[in-house]
Design a protein around this motif. Structure first.
Motif, PDB file in Angstrom:
ATOM      1  N   LEU A  74      61.543 -22.859 -34.810  1.00 27.89           N
ATOM      2  CA  LEU A  74      60.963 -23.511 -33.632  1.00 27.89           C
ATOM      3  C   LEU A  74      59.712 -22.759 -33.199  1.00 27.89           C
ATOM      4  O   LEU A  74      59.793 -21.587 -32.815  1.00 27.89           O
ATOM      5  CB  LEU A  74      61.983 -23.537 -32.491  1.00 27.89           C
ATOM      6  N   PRO A  75      58.531 -23.394 -33.221  1.00 22.65           N
ATOM      7  CA  PRO A  75      57.276 -22.693 -32.911  1.00 22.65           C
ATOM      8  C   PRO A  75      57.022 -22.548 -31.412  1.00 22.65           C
ATOM      9  O   PRO A  75      55.996 -22.989 -30.888  1.00 22.65           O
ATOM     10  CB  PRO A  75      56.222 -23.594 -33.579  1.00 22.65           C
ATOM     11  N   TRP A  76      57.965 -21.960 -30.712  1.00 20.41           N
ATOM     12  CA  TRP A  76      57.852 -21.763 -29.274  1.00 20.41           C
ATOM     13  C   TRP A  76      57.858 -20.282 -28.943  1.00 20.41           C
ATOM     14  O   TRP A  76      58.442 -19.457 -29.656  1.00 20.41           O
ATOM     15  CB  TRP A  76      59.037 -22.406 -28.542  1.00 20.41           C
ATOM     16  N   SER A  77      57.227 -19.952 -27.830  1.00 20.31           N
ATOM     17  CA  SER A  77      57.491 -18.668 -27.183  1.00 20.31           C
ATOM     18  C   SER A  77      58.451 -18.969 -26.035  1.00 20.31           C
ATOM     19  O   SER A  77      58.342 -20.013 -25.382  1.00 20.31           O
ATOM     20  CB  SER A  77      56.200 -18.035 -26.671  1.00 20.31           C
ATOM     21  N   PHE A  78      59.372 -18.071 -25.790  1.00 24.02           N
ATOM     22  CA  PHE A  78      60.430 -18.328 -24.812  1.00 24.02           C
ATOM     23  C   PHE A  78      60.854 -16.999 -24.213  1.00 24.02           C
ATOM     24  O   PHE A  78      61.181 -16.050 -24.939  1.00 24.02           O
ATOM     25  CB  PHE A  78      61.597 -19.023 -25.515  1.00 24.02           C
ATOM     26  N   ARG A  79      60.818 -16.915 -22.888  1.00 27.38           N
ATOM     27  CA  ARG A  79      61.136 -15.650 -22.234  1.00 27.38           C
ATOM     28  C   ARG A  79      61.684 -15.903 -20.828  1.00 27.38           C
ATOM     29  O   ARG A  79      61.376 -16.921 -20.207  1.00 27.38           O
ATOM     30  CB  ARG A  79      59.897 -14.770 -22.147  1.00 27.38           C
ATOM     31  N   PRO A  80      62.465 -14.968 -20.289  1.00 25.67           N
ATOM     32  CA  PRO A  80      62.901 -15.086 -18.895  1.00 25.67           C
ATOM     33  C   PRO A  80      61.774 -14.675 -17.961  1.00 25.67           C
ATOM     34  O   PRO A  80      60.981 -13.789 -18.280  1.00 25.67           O
ATOM     35  CB  PRO A  80      64.083 -14.108 -18.810  1.00 25.67           C
ATOM     36  N   GLU A  81      61.696 -15.310 -16.793  1.00 22.57           N
ATOM     37  CA  GLU A  81      60.670 -14.981 -15.804  1.00 22.57           C
ATOM     38  C   GLU A  81      61.065 -13.786 -14.949  1.00 22.57           C
ATOM     39  O   GLU A  81      60.253 -13.254 -14.203  1.00 22.57           O
ATOM     40  CB  GLU A  81      60.417 -16.195 -14.901  1.00 22.57           C
ATOM     41  N   GLN A  82      62.326 -13.383 -15.021  1.00 25.54           N
ATOM     42  CA  GLN A  82      62.792 -12.220 -14.294  1.00 25.54           C
ATOM     43  C   GLN A  82      63.722 -11.422 -15.213  1.00 25.54           C
ATOM     44  O   GLN A  82      64.392 -11.986 -16.079  1.00 25.54           O
ATOM     45  CB  GLN A  82      63.526 -12.605 -13.003  1.00 25.54           C
ATOM     46  N   TYR A  97      63.272 -19.594 -16.886  1.00 21.86           N
ATOM     47  CA  TYR A  97      62.783 -19.185 -18.202  1.00 21.86           C
ATOM     48  C   TYR A  97      61.502 -19.970 -18.470  1.00 21.86           C
ATOM     49  O   TYR A  97      61.360 -21.106 -18.014  1.00 21.86           O
ATOM     50  CB  TYR A  97      63.810 -19.487 -19.296  1.00 21.86           C
ATOM     51  N   ARG A  98      60.585 -19.363 -19.205  1.00 22.15           N
ATOM     52  CA  ARG A  98      59.321 -20.037 -19.520  1.00 22.15           C
ATOM     53  C   ARG A  98      59.229 -20.281 -21.026  1.00 22.15           C
ATOM     54  O   ARG A  98      59.428 -19.362 -21.834  1.00 22.15           O
ATOM     55  CB  ARG A  98      58.124 -19.212 -19.050  1.00 22.15           C
ATOM     56  N   ALA A  99      58.930 -21.520 -21.383  1.00 20.15           N
ATOM     57  CA  ALA A  99      58.801 -21.901 -22.783  1.00 20.15           C
ATOM     58  C   ALA A  99      57.426 -22.495 -23.029  1.00 20.15           C
ATOM     59  O   ALA A  99      56.884 -23.205 -22.173  1.00 20.15           O
ATOM     60  CB  ALA A  99      59.883 -22.921 -23.160  1.00 20.15           C
TER      61      ALA A  99
END
Length: 203
Positions: A74-82, A97-99
């Motif tokens: 999956l060509p996404w970046s994905f991370r929690p905002e906190q 979360y930001r995707a």
């Protein structure tokens, strides 16, 4: 004598066929049955789903940490905002979360999730979550994905949970297996909205 032997062989053969078909059926049913078992018991860190917030809160506090991973397909970046937050048992938390889709075409992702320690799964309740549905991102699109949750106050009455002070909520995004069908359905819905009087397209 031959008739008796023939009937006995027929019974044995029928039993063997029944056993084989039963094993095949059990194999197909095992995955959804296991998923249902996990959803009901919290086994393996599977979280619960709640329709309403907790009725009470307790003074006991729990630290909730957030983790994010993305499958390489999956060509996404994905991370929690906190990184984490501290909540009382029964208190509703709202995290994000930001995707971002780094591909040059629309892609569809689906998230799997769990909490650690595994034994906390039965007490971790989600009210709203992006993981309940497949997510479609357009090329270069970035979105914040919220999750509302609480830790059941009943955890305080479980001696097995006395040592738990931190729960980690983890998500992993994968490319949805039915991506083409989902994109076709979204495109069809968009066409219908444009055709309807007064309809406004949304992303």
């Amino acid at each position: 004598m031959n008739d008796k032997l023939r009937r006995r062989n027929l019974v044995i053969l029928s039993s063997l066929f029944g056993l084989v078909f039963g094993m095949v059926g059990l194999a197909y049913a095992s995955v959804p049955l296991y998923s249902l078992f996990c959803a009901v018991t919290g086994f393996g860190g599977t979280t619960m789903r709640a329709d309403a917030a907790a009725a009470t809160t307790l003074d006991r506090k729990i630290t909730v940490r957030f983790n994010a991973d993305t499958n390489t397909a999956l060509p996404w970046s994905f991370r929690p905002e906190q990184k984490d937050m501290v909540l009382k048992l029964g208190e509703t938390g709202l995290a994000a979360y930001r995707a971002e889709n780094r591909a040059d075409k629309p892609t569809v992702g689906t998230a799997v999730y769990n909490v650690t320690p595994d034994k906390a799964g039965r007490y971790f309740n989600k009210l709203e979550c992006f993981c309940f549905t497949e997510q479609v991102l357009q090329p270069g699109q970035a979105v914040d994905m919220p999750v509302a949750f609480f830790v059941d106050p009943a955890m305080n009455d479980d001696p097995n949970m006395a040592d738990v002070t931190t729960i980690t909520l983890s998500y992993t995004f994968f490319r949805a297996k039915d991506s083409d069908a989902v994109l076709a359905q979204r495109a069809n819905q968009g066409s219908n909205q444009k055709a309807a009087p007064g309809a406004t397209a949304t992303n």
